[in-house]
Scaffold this motif. Sequence first.
Motif, PDB file in Angstrom:
ATOM      1  N   ARG A 128       0.871   2.891   5.376  1.00  0.00           N
ATOM      2  CA  ARG A 128       0.370   2.964   4.002  1.00  0.00           C
ATOM      3  C   ARG A 128       1.510   3.385   3.089  1.00  0.00           C
ATOM      4  O   ARG A 128       2.444   4.084   3.503  1.00  0.00           O
ATOM      5  CB  ARG A 128      -0.810   3.942   3.880  1.00  0.00           C
ATOM      6  CG  ARG A 128      -0.439   5.391   4.067  1.00  0.00           C
ATOM      7  CD  ARG A 128      -1.676   6.270   4.243  1.00  0.00           C
ATOM      8  NE  ARG A 128      -2.539   6.265   3.082  1.00  0.00           N
ATOM      9  CZ  ARG A 128      -2.457   7.140   2.091  1.00  0.00           C
ATOM     10  NH1 ARG A 128      -1.519   8.075   2.109  1.00  0.00           N
ATOM     11  NH2 ARG A 128      -3.295   7.103   1.080  1.00  0.00           N
TER      12      ARG A 128
ATOM     13  N   LEU B 141      -5.942   6.795 -11.410  1.00  0.00           N
ATOM     14  CA  LEU B 141      -6.294   6.167 -10.142  1.00  0.00           C
ATOM     15  C   LEU B 141      -5.084   6.150  -9.217  1.00  0.00           C
ATOM     16  O   LEU B 141      -3.966   5.889  -9.648  1.00  0.00           O
ATOM     17  CB  LEU B 141      -6.788   4.738 -10.377  1.00  0.00           C
ATOM     18  CG  LEU B 141      -8.066   4.589 -11.202  1.00  0.00           C
ATOM     19  CD1 LEU B 141      -8.387   3.119 -11.408  1.00  0.00           C
ATOM     20  CD2 LEU B 141      -9.230   5.291 -10.522  1.00  0.00           C
ATOM     21  N   GLN B 142      -5.300   6.427  -7.940  1.00  0.00           N
ATOM     22  CA  GLN B 142      -4.207   6.462  -6.972  1.00  0.00           C
ATOM     23  C   GLN B 142      -4.088   5.114  -6.271  1.00  0.00           C
ATOM     24  O   GLN B 142      -4.945   4.729  -5.481  1.00  0.00           O
ATOM     25  CB  GLN B 142      -4.446   7.557  -5.936  1.00  0.00           C
ATOM     26  CG  GLN B 142      -3.372   7.643  -4.865  1.00  0.00           C
ATOM     27  CD  GLN B 142      -2.023   8.027  -5.430  1.00  0.00           C
ATOM     28  OE1 GLN B 142      -1.793   9.169  -5.791  1.00  0.00           O
ATOM     29  NE2 GLN B 142      -1.118   7.057  -5.521  1.00  0.00           N
ATOM     30  N   CYS B 143      -3.042   4.381  -6.585  1.00  0.00           N
ATOM     31  CA  CYS B 143      -2.785   3.105  -5.919  1.00  0.00           C
ATOM     32  C   CYS B 143      -2.359   3.369  -4.477  1.00  0.00           C
ATOM     33  O   CYS B 143      -1.516   4.225  -4.212  1.00  0.00           O
ATOM     34  CB  CYS B 143      -1.695   2.340  -6.669  1.00  0.00           C
ATOM     35  SG  CYS B 143      -1.026   0.900  -5.793  1.00  0.00           S
TER      36      CYS B 143
ATOM     37  N   ILE C  41      -1.300   1.062  -0.933  1.00  0.00           N
ATOM     38  CA  ILE C  41      -1.030  -0.235  -0.314  1.00  0.00           C
ATOM     39  C   ILE C  41      -1.085  -0.058   1.198  1.00  0.00           C
ATOM     40  O   ILE C  41      -0.407   0.812   1.751  1.00  0.00           O
ATOM     41  CB  ILE C  41       0.347  -0.772  -0.738  1.00  0.00           C
ATOM     42  CG1 ILE C  41       0.386  -0.966  -2.259  1.00  0.00           C
ATOM     43  CG2 ILE C  41       0.658  -2.088  -0.028  1.00  0.00           C
ATOM     44  CD1 ILE C  41       1.769  -1.240  -2.799  1.00  0.00           C
TER      45      ILE C  41
ATOM     46  N   THR D  26      -2.983  -5.137   2.019  1.00  0.00           N
ATOM     47  CA  THR D  26      -4.140  -4.935   1.148  1.00  0.00           C
ATOM     48  C   THR D  26      -3.818  -3.818   0.164  1.00  0.00           C
ATOM     49  O   THR D  26      -2.974  -2.963   0.432  1.00  0.00           O
ATOM     50  CB  THR D  26      -5.398  -4.556   1.948  1.00  0.00           C
ATOM     51  OG1 THR D  26      -5.132  -3.379   2.722  1.00  0.00           O
ATOM     52  CG2 THR D  26      -5.815  -5.688   2.873  1.00  0.00           C
ATOM     53  N   GLU D  27      -4.478  -3.835  -0.965  1.00  0.00           N
ATOM     54  CA  GLU D  27      -4.252  -2.806  -1.978  1.00  0.00           C
ATOM     55  C   GLU D  27      -5.569  -2.198  -2.420  1.00  0.00           C
ATOM     56  O   GLU D  27      -6.640  -2.796  -2.276  1.00  0.00           O
ATOM     57  CB  GLU D  27      -3.545  -3.398  -3.195  1.00  0.00           C
ATOM     58  CG  GLU D  27      -4.407  -4.394  -3.969  1.00  0.00           C
ATOM     59  CD  GLU D  27      -3.914  -4.611  -5.391  1.00  0.00           C
ATOM     60  OE1 GLU D  27      -4.644  -4.221  -6.320  1.00  0.00           O
ATOM     61  OE2 GLU D  27      -2.830  -5.180  -5.569  1.00  0.00           O
ATOM     62  N   LYS D  28      -5.484  -1.005  -2.989  1.00  0.00           N
ATOM     63  CA  LYS D  28      -6.638  -0.346  -3.590  1.00  0.00           C
ATOM     64  C   LYS D  28      -6.188   0.350  -4.865  1.00  0.00           C
ATOM     65  O   LYS D  28      -5.227   1.127  -4.853  1.00  0.00           O
ATOM     66  CB  LYS D  28      -7.256   0.673  -2.623  1.00  0.00           C
ATOM     67  CG  LYS D  28      -8.482   1.385  -3.200  1.00  0.00           C
ATOM     68  CD  LYS D  28      -9.050   2.397  -2.218  1.00  0.00           C
ATOM     69  CE  LYS D  28     -10.262   3.109  -2.821  1.00  0.00           C
ATOM     70  NZ  LYS D  28     -10.800   4.152  -1.909  1.00  0.00           N
ATOM     71  N   ASP D  29      -6.857   0.038  -5.990  1.00  0.00           N
ATOM     72  CA  ASP D  29      -6.602   0.684  -7.286  1.00  0.00           C
ATOM     73  C   ASP D  29      -5.164   0.506  -7.759  1.00  0.00           C
ATOM     74  O   ASP D  29      -4.539   1.439  -8.264  1.00  0.00           O
ATOM     75  CB  ASP D  29      -6.948   2.178  -7.218  1.00  0.00           C
ATOM     76  CG  ASP D  29      -8.428   2.426  -6.982  1.00  0.00           C
ATOM     77  OD1 ASP D  29      -9.228   1.582  -7.403  1.00  0.00           O
ATOM     78  OD2 ASP D  29      -8.773   3.451  -6.371  1.00  0.00           O
ATOM     79  N   CYS D  30      -4.628  -0.715  -7.625  1.00  0.00           N
ATOM     80  CA  CYS D  30      -3.234  -0.974  -8.019  1.00  0.00           C
ATOM     81  C   CYS D  30      -3.125  -1.905  -9.227  1.00  0.00           C
ATOM     82  O   CYS D  30      -2.055  -2.465  -9.489  1.00  0.00           O
ATOM     83  CB  CYS D  30      -2.454  -1.568  -6.849  1.00  0.00           C
ATOM     84  SG  CYS D  30      -2.369  -0.498  -5.395  1.00  0.00           S
TER      85      CYS D  30
ATOM     86  N   SER E   1      -2.304 -10.015  -7.455  1.00  0.00           N
ATOM     87  CA  SER E   1      -2.626  -8.883  -6.585  1.00  0.00           C
ATOM     88  C   SER E   1      -1.555  -8.738  -5.513  1.00  0.00           C
ATOM     89  O   SER E   1      -0.862  -9.700  -5.166  1.00  0.00           O
ATOM     90  CB  SER E   1      -3.996  -9.113  -5.935  1.00  0.00           C
ATOM     91  OG  SER E   1      -4.237  -8.183  -4.900  1.00  0.00           O
TER      92      SER E   1
ATOM     93  N   ASP F 123      -2.498  -8.064  -2.541  1.00  0.00           N
ATOM     94  CA  ASP F 123      -3.162  -8.535  -1.330  1.00  0.00           C
ATOM     95  C   ASP F 123      -2.504  -9.828  -0.849  1.00  0.00           C
ATOM     96  O   ASP F 123      -2.170 -10.702  -1.653  1.00  0.00           O
ATOM     97  CB  ASP F 123      -4.643  -8.815  -1.596  1.00  0.00           C
ATOM     98  CG  ASP F 123      -5.454  -7.549  -1.819  1.00  0.00           C
ATOM     99  OD1 ASP F 123      -4.951  -6.460  -1.494  1.00  0.00           O
ATOM    100  OD2 ASP F 123      -6.583  -7.653  -2.326  1.00  0.00           O
TER     101      ASP F 123
END
Length: 311
Positions: free
Chosen positions: A72, A82-84, A86, A98-102, A111, A113
């Motif tokens: 990660r 928000l904390q990005c 990956i 994959t990503e979250k909140d980026c 993206s 992703d």
Amino acid sequence: MRRLSPSSLLVLLASALPALAMESGNYQGPAAYGGELGVSVEKQKFKIEVTRPGCQGDTEGTLRPAGKDRWRVVPDESYSSLQCVIGIRRKGNGFAITEKDCLDYHGASCSFDGSVTRGKVAKSASADGKDSASGSADDPVWTYGVHPQLGKSAYVETSDGAVGLACAYFGNSAAMAHILSFRATPNLARQGTLDIMFDDGSGGGVPVTHSQGFVEYKSDTCTIHLDSLKKASVLHVLEGRVEGFDNSSGETVMTVSQDGTTFQFSSKNIGELDKLKSKRFPLTGSAKAINQMVAECPAAQRDIEWMCGAE
């Protein structure tokens, strides 16, 4: 004392070995929603870039283990509350990402992703074959720096002029409303107004005042089109005039007049914007450049934290 069989010993040794690290080198592959991913790994340093026509973003951070064949990355720079994160997972001969909140690192049109395999990192080409990562005279990339007319700002320049966004207030007063300055070269204004429209359907007539070398509109992060500047793909400065908006049908319809003809635009026909005479400013890389500007503008950060403007 019980003796282990050779096969049991191999299993025990394998479980004791650490998972293979993501090897240093360059990787490339398709992004999940179009475009191309480029990844560079040097020991624990991880860099990622996504490019596609109308969208570009990148970030970097430290590669940390997150399980067997998993890692990660949290970006070194933070642009919002928000904390990005990956995530990287080994998959066959390559890696799934994959990503979250980026969203703040690349905008809404692309993206992080996707998947990558080891090889030379290639830059993505736009529809006309030109490099959208480095930009060109026809498809420039937004920059944060000092423009000769707009001053220090996040800006883009074409042969038609330049537009940008700058921090207008560096103080601490919560009562100050003029936090950001939307700027443009004077040739783009008509009778004290910039009539603009984004390809996401937003826009309107923006009243501007003359400053040193540019025209500007000062406001807070909610009313200065911050969301569209970061997330849309193209900004049109119209040669006509935005006459108004109608929400009676439940959908916003914008009326534009040009050369004696009236046009109406909504989300259903926004693709017909190119029929109008306008000066076109791509928003490639705008999210990154604007985030860099906001990082040096405490008042804008506070405004965004208070739910006013794009996160």
